[in-house]
Design a protein around this motif. Structure first.
Motif, PDB file in Angstrom:
ATOM      1  N   ARG A  31       0.569  -1.613  -0.471  1.00  0.00           N
ATOM      2  CA  ARG A  31      -0.293   0.263   0.090  1.00  0.00           C
ATOM      3  C   ARG A  31       0.937   1.370  -0.013  1.00  0.00           C
ATOM      4  NH1 ARG A  31      -0.755  -0.026   4.288  1.00  0.00           N
ATOM      5  NH2 ARG A  31      -2.089   1.748   4.629  1.00  0.00           N
ATOM      6  N   VAL A  32       0.460   2.225  -0.713  1.00  0.00           N
ATOM      7  CA  VAL A  32       1.015   3.720  -0.722  1.00  0.00           C
ATOM      8  C   VAL A  32      -0.051   4.531  -0.173  1.00  0.00           C
ATOM      9  CG1 VAL A  32       2.401   5.178  -2.807  1.00  0.00           C
ATOM     10  CG2 VAL A  32       2.796   2.294  -3.055  1.00  0.00           C
ATOM     11  N   GLY A  33       0.599   5.400   0.638  1.00  0.00           N
ATOM     12  CA  GLY A  33       0.513   6.908   1.512  1.00  0.00           C
ATOM     13  C   GLY A  33       1.370   7.658   1.171  1.00  0.00           C
ATOM     14  N   ASP A  34       0.707   8.928   2.015  1.00  0.00           N
ATOM     15  CA  ASP A  34       1.370  10.025   1.600  1.00  0.00           C
ATOM     16  C   ASP A  34       3.316   9.569   1.923  1.00  0.00           C
ATOM     17  OD1 ASP A  34       0.164   9.713   4.061  1.00  0.00           O
ATOM     18  OD2 ASP A  34       1.182  11.579   5.116  1.00  0.00           O
ATOM     19  N   GLY A  35       3.454   8.879   3.171  1.00  0.00           N
ATOM     20  CA  GLY A  35       4.938   8.264   3.733  1.00  0.00           C
ATOM     21  C   GLY A  35       5.481   7.281   2.891  1.00  0.00           C
ATOM     22  N   GLU A  36       4.536   6.826   1.952  1.00  0.00           N
ATOM     23  CA  GLU A  36       5.100   5.861   1.241  1.00  0.00           C
ATOM     24  C   GLU A  36       6.028   7.386  -0.739  1.00  0.00           C
ATOM     25  OE1 GLU A  36       3.363   3.072   3.595  1.00  0.00           O
ATOM     26  OE2 GLU A  36       2.337   5.542   2.524  1.00  0.00           O
ATOM     27  N   ASN A  37       5.462   8.049  -0.218  1.00  0.00           N
ATOM     28  CA  ASN A  37       5.159   8.835  -1.523  1.00  0.00           C
ATOM     29  C   ASN A  37       6.669   9.738  -0.909  1.00  0.00           C
ATOM     30  OD1 ASN A  37       3.256   8.162  -3.056  1.00  0.00           O
ATOM     31  ND2 ASN A  37       1.878   9.912  -2.412  1.00  0.00           N
ATOM     32  N   ILE A  38       6.525   9.936  -0.301  1.00  0.00           N
ATOM     33  CA  ILE A  38       7.546  11.004   0.885  1.00  0.00           C
ATOM     34  C   ILE A  38       9.449   9.543   0.693  1.00  0.00           C
ATOM     35  CG2 ILE A  38       8.959  11.750   2.646  1.00  0.00           C
ATOM     36  CD1 ILE A  38       5.803  12.961   2.842  1.00  0.00           C
ATOM     37  N   GLN A 109      -1.062  12.995  -6.970  1.00  0.00           N
ATOM     38  CA  GLN A 109      -0.538  14.071  -6.781  1.00  0.00           C
ATOM     39  C   GLN A 109       0.823  13.061  -7.219  1.00  0.00           C
ATOM     40  OE1 GLN A 109      -0.820  18.058  -6.640  1.00  0.00           O
ATOM     41  NE2 GLN A 109      -2.635  17.214  -6.345  1.00  0.00           N
ATOM     42  N   LEU A 110       1.703  13.412  -5.870  1.00  0.00           N
ATOM     43  CA  LEU A 110       2.595  12.730  -5.299  1.00  0.00           C
ATOM     44  C   LEU A 110       3.071  11.228  -6.287  1.00  0.00           C
ATOM     45  CD1 LEU A 110       5.527  13.553  -5.069  1.00  0.00           C
ATOM     46  CD2 LEU A 110       4.723  13.148  -2.396  1.00  0.00           C
ATOM     47  N   THR A 111       1.709  10.504  -5.634  1.00  0.00           N
ATOM     48  CA  THR A 111       2.288   8.881  -6.622  1.00  0.00           C
ATOM     49  C   THR A 111       2.077   8.643  -7.486  1.00  0.00           C
ATOM     50  OG1 THR A 111       0.462   8.806  -4.326  1.00  0.00           O
ATOM     51  CG2 THR A 111       0.642   6.869  -6.638  1.00  0.00           C
TER      52      THR A 111
END
Length: 256
Positions: A31-38, A109-111
């Motif tokens: 799973r990819v969320g804001d933390g993974e995106n960063i 957006q970042l993903t």
């Protein structure tokens, strides 16, 4: 990238999970969320300096226990890219009305930016909160009953999670648990997983961003099933999620 309406529903993901369990096939849900995106943005679509200014990164670097990683860490970034590329199903944020509590620029957006940069095209995608809805679905827990379950989570939750899941209404056969608090335990943990591949069927993994790598490696190195379960294990113990409790932002009607 994949439009919201083309993402798998929770029930469709569950169906694929059940098929993997029945056929005893390797399977990984990450799973990819804001933390993974960063993590993925480090020195790719953001400079290291800009990445370290993000609140998530600042929180991670305040304490080893906060996010389970200290930044910068481009090795983790590259491991995460590999894991996402090879996972069975990848959870990603919605374009519209996403329930993740983060700024829009740090979500889909970042993903899209980091996926484009690393040429990541998920084989199959769903919403990243699939784990939180799973926690509320009796069909998910029934699918796990009778299977040998490995729990990988922070040491402060490990024992409580195991005790809770062994009791009603979950009734799981938890055969092993591994305490995991920080990225620097990754290689040792992977060695333990590989050494115990005959002692579990399904791993429920709640180790922050590290769960992405661990879940995919479970499938790759053992042929078993690895599920990035996010904060759901902690929330079940805290009675913020589970069969008798609803997790904020992951109502069943939001993610059909």
């Amino acid at each position: 990238m994949i439009p919201d309406k083309q993402l798998l529903t929770v029930d469709q993901v569950l169906k694929k999970l059940k098929q993997a369990i029945k056929k005893k096939k390797p399977f990984s849900l990450v799973r990819v969320g804001d933390g993974e995106n960063i993590i993925l943005a480090q020195n790719s679509v953001m400079t290291i300096e800009k990445t370290l200014k993000e609140q998530w990164a600042r929180n991670a670097n305040k304490s080893r226990d906060n996010k389970g990683v200290t930044l910068p860490n481009t090795i983790l970034r590259d491991q995460m890219v590999n894991a996402i590329k090879n996972a069975s199903i990848v959870g990603i944020p919605f374009y519209k009305n996403d329930p993740i509590l983060a700024e829009d620029r740090l979500k889909r957006q970042l993903t899209d930016k980091v996926f484009n940069h690393f040429q990541i095209t998920p084989k199959v995608a769903c919403h990243t909160f699939v784990n939180r809805v799973f926690a509320q679905k009796s069909d998910f827990w029934k699918a796990l009953q009778g299977k040998r379950i490995l729990i990988i989570t922070k040491s402060k939750w490990s024992k409580k999670v195991t005790q809770t899941l062994r009791k009603k209404p979950y009734n799981l056969n938890v055969t092993k648990r591994i305490n995991f608090n920080h990225y620097d335990q990754l290689e040792h943990t992977l060695a333990i997983i590989k050494a115990n591949k005959g002692n579990f069927d399904i791993a429920l993994i709640s180790c922050g961003v590290n769960s992405v790598i661990l879940a995919q490696k479970v499938a790759e190195t053992t042929g078993n099933i690895g599920i990035d379960f996010g904060k759901s294990l902690m929330y079940i113990v805290q009675k913020k999620a589970g069969l008798n409790h609803s997790s904020r932002g992951a109502k069943k009607d939001l993610l059909p």
